[in-house]
Design an enzyme around this catalytic site. Structure first.
Site, PDB file in Angstrom:
ATOM      1  N   GLU A   1      -7.449  -7.538   7.741  1.00 58.63           N
ATOM      2  CA  GLU A   1      -8.630  -6.566   8.289  1.00 58.63           C
ATOM      3  C   GLU A   1      -9.539  -6.059   7.018  1.00 58.63           C
ATOM      4  O   GLU A   1     -10.306  -5.476   7.467  1.00 58.63           O
ATOM      5  CB  GLU A   1      -7.999  -5.520   9.370  1.00 58.63           C
ATOM      6  CG  GLU A   1      -7.369  -5.763  10.557  1.00 58.63           C
ATOM      7  CD  GLU A   1      -5.910  -6.637  10.539  1.00 58.63           C
ATOM      8  OE1 GLU A   1      -5.653  -6.894   9.053  1.00 58.63           O
ATOM      9  OE2 GLU A   1      -5.449  -6.781  11.604  1.00 58.63           O
TER      10      GLU A   1
ATOM     11  N   TRP B   1      14.629   7.583   7.849  1.00 60.10           N
ATOM     12  CA  TRP B   1      14.075   6.269   7.281  1.00 60.10           C
ATOM     13  C   TRP B   1      14.910   5.507   6.244  1.00 60.10           C
ATOM     14  O   TRP B   1      15.375   5.905   5.012  1.00 60.10           O
ATOM     15  CB  TRP B   1      12.726   6.388   7.293  1.00 60.10           C
ATOM     16  CG  TRP B   1      11.879   6.647   8.415  1.00 60.10           C
ATOM     17  CD1 TRP B   1      12.543   6.740   9.736  1.00 60.10           C
ATOM     18  CD2 TRP B   1      10.573   6.526   8.605  1.00 60.10           C
ATOM     19  NE1 TRP B   1      11.427   6.992  10.624  1.00 60.10           N
ATOM     20  CE2 TRP B   1      10.288   6.676   9.935  1.00 60.10           C
ATOM     21  CE3 TRP B   1       9.582   6.141   7.647  1.00 60.10           C
ATOM     22  CZ2 TRP B   1       9.014   6.822  10.370  1.00 60.10           C
ATOM     23  CZ3 TRP B   1       8.164   6.260   8.213  1.00 60.10           C
ATOM     24  CH2 TRP B   1       8.107   6.582   9.655  1.00 60.10           C
TER      25      TRP B   1
ATOM     26  N   LYS C   1      15.652   3.080  11.460  1.00 58.04           N
ATOM     27  CA  LYS C   1      15.546   4.454  11.787  1.00 58.04           C
ATOM     28  C   LYS C   1      17.035   4.831  12.042  1.00 58.04           C
ATOM     29  O   LYS C   1      17.283   4.642  13.176  1.00 58.04           O
ATOM     30  CB  LYS C   1      14.480   4.819  12.814  1.00 58.04           C
ATOM     31  CG  LYS C   1      13.164   4.783  12.321  1.00 58.04           C
ATOM     32  CD  LYS C   1      12.174   4.452  13.654  1.00 58.04           C
ATOM     33  CE  LYS C   1      10.689   4.227  13.290  1.00 58.04           C
ATOM     34  NZ  LYS C   1      10.621   2.656  13.522  1.00 58.04           N
TER      35      LYS C   1
ATOM     36  N   THR D   1      -5.545 -13.198  12.429  1.00 60.85           N
ATOM     37  CA  THR D   1      -4.624 -12.765  11.829  1.00 60.85           C
ATOM     38  C   THR D   1      -3.281 -13.421  12.756  1.00 60.85           C
ATOM     39  O   THR D   1      -3.534 -13.647  14.109  1.00 60.85           O
ATOM     40  CB  THR D   1      -4.257 -11.510  11.868  1.00 60.85           C
ATOM     41  OG1 THR D   1      -4.065 -11.085  13.170  1.00 60.85           O
ATOM     42  CG2 THR D   1      -5.299 -10.416  11.292  1.00 60.85           C
TER      43      THR D   1
HETATM   44  P1  ADP Z   1      -0.850 -12.216   8.213  1.00 63.74           P
HETATM   45  O1  ADP Z   1       0.939 -11.967   8.274  1.00 63.74           O
HETATM   46  O2  ADP Z   1      -1.469 -12.408   9.259  1.00 63.74           O
HETATM   47  O3  ADP Z   1      -0.965 -12.775   6.815  1.00 63.74           O
HETATM   48  P2  ADP Z   1      -1.741 -10.006   6.702  1.00 63.74           P
HETATM   49  O4  ADP Z   1      -2.010 -10.888   5.568  1.00 63.74           O
HETATM   50  O5  ADP Z   1      -3.001  -9.323   7.138  1.00 63.74           O
HETATM   51  O6  ADP Z   1      -1.309 -10.680   7.912  1.00 63.74           O
HETATM   52  O7  ADP Z   1      -0.714  -8.934   6.335  1.00 63.74           O
HETATM   53  C1  ADP Z   1      -0.887  -7.670   5.962  1.00 63.74           C
HETATM   54  C2  ADP Z   1       0.517  -6.927   5.664  1.00 63.74           C
HETATM   55  O8  ADP Z   1       1.226  -7.692   4.636  1.00 63.74           O
HETATM   56  C3  ADP Z   1       0.090  -5.986   5.189  1.00 63.74           C
HETATM   57  O9  ADP Z   1       0.129  -4.670   6.239  1.00 63.74           O
HETATM   58  C4  ADP Z   1       1.471  -5.271   4.606  1.00 63.74           C
HETATM   59  O10 ADP Z   1       2.688  -5.008   5.708  1.00 63.74           O
HETATM   60  C5  ADP Z   1       1.973  -6.670   4.118  1.00 63.74           C
HETATM   61  N1  ADP Z   1       1.630  -6.704   2.563  1.00 63.74           N
HETATM   62  C6  ADP Z   1       0.858  -7.306   2.033  1.00 63.74           C
HETATM   63  N2  ADP Z   1       1.068  -7.200   0.783  1.00 63.74           N
HETATM   64  C7  ADP Z   1       2.113  -6.436   0.551  1.00 63.74           C
HETATM   65  C8  ADP Z   1       2.851  -5.937  -0.654  1.00 63.74           C
HETATM   66  N3  ADP Z   1       2.347  -6.132  -1.989  1.00 63.74           N
HETATM   67  N4  ADP Z   1       4.093  -5.327  -0.472  1.00 63.74           N
HETATM   68  C9  ADP Z   1       4.393  -5.208   0.925  1.00 63.74           C
HETATM   69  N5  ADP Z   1       4.007  -5.448   1.973  1.00 63.74           N
HETATM   70  C10 ADP Z   1       2.561  -6.103   1.627  1.00 63.74           C
END
Ligand code: ADP
Length: 545
Positions: A331, A447, A442, A185
């Site tokens: 993950e 929030w 915050k 990641t």
């Molecule tokens: P990277 O930034 O390394 O690509 P990830 O792909 O694992 O990391 O990112 C996961 C995160 O992306 C989630 O925990 C969430 O915060 C955000 N995310 C993924 N899909 C959505 C969605 N449809 N709406 C809002 N946030 C999202």
């Protein structure tokens, strides 16, 4: 316990391609090549080349558990690597080329990669890093010998490697729990963290996708184009799901900007495409320019960041493209939820239906959700209570790869993974992501959702892209700041923007200021980089403060 009397056959990645070659042998993989032309072949042909590649990897001395890295675009050779590497029991480690150079170096060393397969376009990058890469790392350039660019590196050509190898293979006996893939990641803080997928988790995730397959473009006699890269979290599982169900898999190579994507999708009559919102801003601009959608395009899956409501509306109302909103994380293999609608949701009044489309969907089979408050107490799925989303399931990571420090703190006392996302879940199971725990504002103990504010601002026709971040405030601790990129020629003022938002969000949510910029920073996966913005506006003084 009375054990069941069923065969204990392992769930393995190569069995997917074996199946596709036999049952969906005519379905195709179509790739826009870095070389400039379009390559087409069937899953049956892919199987033959994967077999040859697997033999070649063995000839290079690659075996069980070895990590083999890729630096490549979405194309047929990258697809072949997925299967050949994991098929012989090794681990396909996809590297995101958009990471910082130091991060790439870190992960190649951390993963202990033995061979790096790279596309010709990444040769300059690898040449630059060569001194700092492991000395025994081998390089294979993904091209024919005749197309090898001049280089001081000691490289092999992909097509040479395959030449003369048998085009059938008997896969070794694999344990379904052994590792098949590895992805780091991007890590907003600290070093990137590795997620090590297994054959079993990959198969279970794939079957979860196929349980809702028809709604997300995964069915035979259709074609699907992943804009989401094969170099990041398995292109959301598509290299496995598409062949298993027999969908044509259309790979765009480097044609990722609006005009390039429009032309390629149009030419290949792509039905479904998956990607992050940033990409769709580009494609929609091109669709507006043409006054039509690409030929055959009727379904788009948006995930990775929140799909803004105006984007959903434009796709659906103006162009007749059904939007499916999805959510997940590296993950989780990575898909956690998808916004599949059935008759009851489709029949909702338009505004309610659109509102539900902004939800991140419902959990996929094999993924369990709970939301918890700061003390870890479970909150009801009543559509009102919100807290951090925790997840559990057989395709969800149980530890980061060789990284105890990162693993510590990633899970709750019951072993669920803490997602870092704040969410509400309604009684029908629809997930509404309020924000990332890090991004939520915050203000005076309450929030404010940056996602909802961004979506409201994007509804203004002059706003091309925007981000809301928290900035320090002496009384309220934090207050929202809206940072906006305007459409060309717009002269919108901060006051006009605030007036526009006035009727759309609660008064105390209104951003205290609006800043206009030429462009916003993005992460290696195409998402807004709020960390960069927070850094940039750390000392920003709100008016009157
Ligand atoms: P990277 O930034 O390394 O690509 P990830 O792909 O694992 O990391 O990112 C996961 C995160 O992306 C989630 O925990 C969430 O915060 C955000 N995310 C993924 N899909 C959505 C969605 N449809 N709406 C809002 N946030 C999202």
């Amino acid at each position: 316990m009375l054990p069941g009397n069923m065969m204990d056959r392992p769930l393995t990645v190569p069995s997917i391609l074996d199946f596709a070659a036999e049952i969906h042998g005519d379905a195709r993989v179509i790739s826009a090549r870095v070389e400039g032309d379009v390559h087409r072949y069937s899953y049956k042909d892919a199987h033959k080349r994967v077999s040859r590649l697997a033999h070649a990897l063995r000839a290079l001395g690659i075996g069980d558990g070895d990590r083999v890295a890729t630096l490549a675009w979405n194309g047929y050779r990258h697809f072949e690597l997925y299967y050949a590497i994991s098929g012989i029991g090794a681990v396909c480690h996809t590297i995101n080329p958009r990471l910082f150079e130091d991060q790439i170096l870190y992960i190649v060393h951390h993963a202990e990669d033995r061979v790096l397969f790279l596309e010709t376009s990444f040769l300059p990058l690898v040449e630059k890093l060569a001194d700092r890469l492991p000395p025994d790392l081998r390089f294979v350039v993904m091209c024919a010998a005749g197309d090898l660019p001049e280089t001081g590196l000691n490289v092999l050509a992909y097509e040479d490697l395959l030449a003369g190898q048998p085009d059938t293979i008997i896969w070794p006996d694999l344990d379904e729990r052994q590792a098949s893939g590895l992805c780091y990641t991007s890590g907003t803080t600290g070093n990137p963290k590795g997620v090590l997928y297994s054959h079993r988790s990959t198969l279970i995730h794939t079957m979860g996708l196929l349980a809702v397959g028809q709604s997300i473009g995964l069915s035979p006699e259709r074609s699907l184009l992943p804009v989401v890269p094969l170099f990041h979290v398995n292109a959301w599982g598509l290299p496995f799901a598409a062949p298993l169900v027999g969908t044509d898999f259309v790979l765009p190579g480097t044609r990722l900007d609006g005009p390039g994507l429009f032309a390629f999708m149009d030419q290949e009559k792509v039905n479904t495409s998956w990607g992050v919102p940033t990409v769709w801003f580009g494609l929609l601009a091109e669709m507006r320019k043409h006054g039509r959608k690409p030929n055959g395009f009727d379904c788009v899956l948006i995930g990775g960041s929140a799909a803004p409501k105006p984007m959903i509306e434009e796709f659906e109302r103006d162009f007749g493209v059904t939007v499916v909103h999805g959510w997940g994380m590296s993950e989780m293999s990575p898909v956690g939820s998808v916004g599949v609608f059935y008759a009851r949701q489709r029949a909702l009044p338009e505004e309610e239906r659109m509102h539900l489309k902004t939800a991140q969907g419902r959990r996929m089979f094999g993924v369990e959700f709970k939301i918890a408050d700061g003390e870890g107490t479970r909150l009801p799925h009543d559509g009102v209570a919100f807290g951090e989303l925790h997840v559990r399931g057989p395709a969800i990571m149980s530890a980061y790869f060789n990284d105890e420090a990162a693993t510590d703190g990633a899970f709750d006392d019951e072993g669920w993974l803490k997602t870092g996302d704040v969410a509400r879940i309604d009684p029908n199971g629809f997930l509404f992501l309020v924000d990332r725990t890090k991004d939520v504002i915050k203000s005076g103990g309450e929030w404010i959702s940056s996602i909802d504010l961004e979506s409201a601002a994007l509804a203004h026709p002059d706003v091309a892209e925007c981000a809301v971040i928290a900035v320090p405030h002496p009384k309220w601790v934090e207050r929202p700041l809206l940072i906006t990129v305007l459409e060309d020629g717009s002269r919108l003022t901060a006051g006009e923007m605030q007036d526009f938002l006035g009727g759309k969000v609660a008064k105390w949510w209104l951003p205290d200021d609006v800043v206009f910029v030429d462009e916003l920073p993005h992460t290696a996966t195409g998402k807004l980089s709020k960390m960069t913005l927070r850094e940039k506006f750390r000392d920003y003084r709100l008016p009157g403060v």
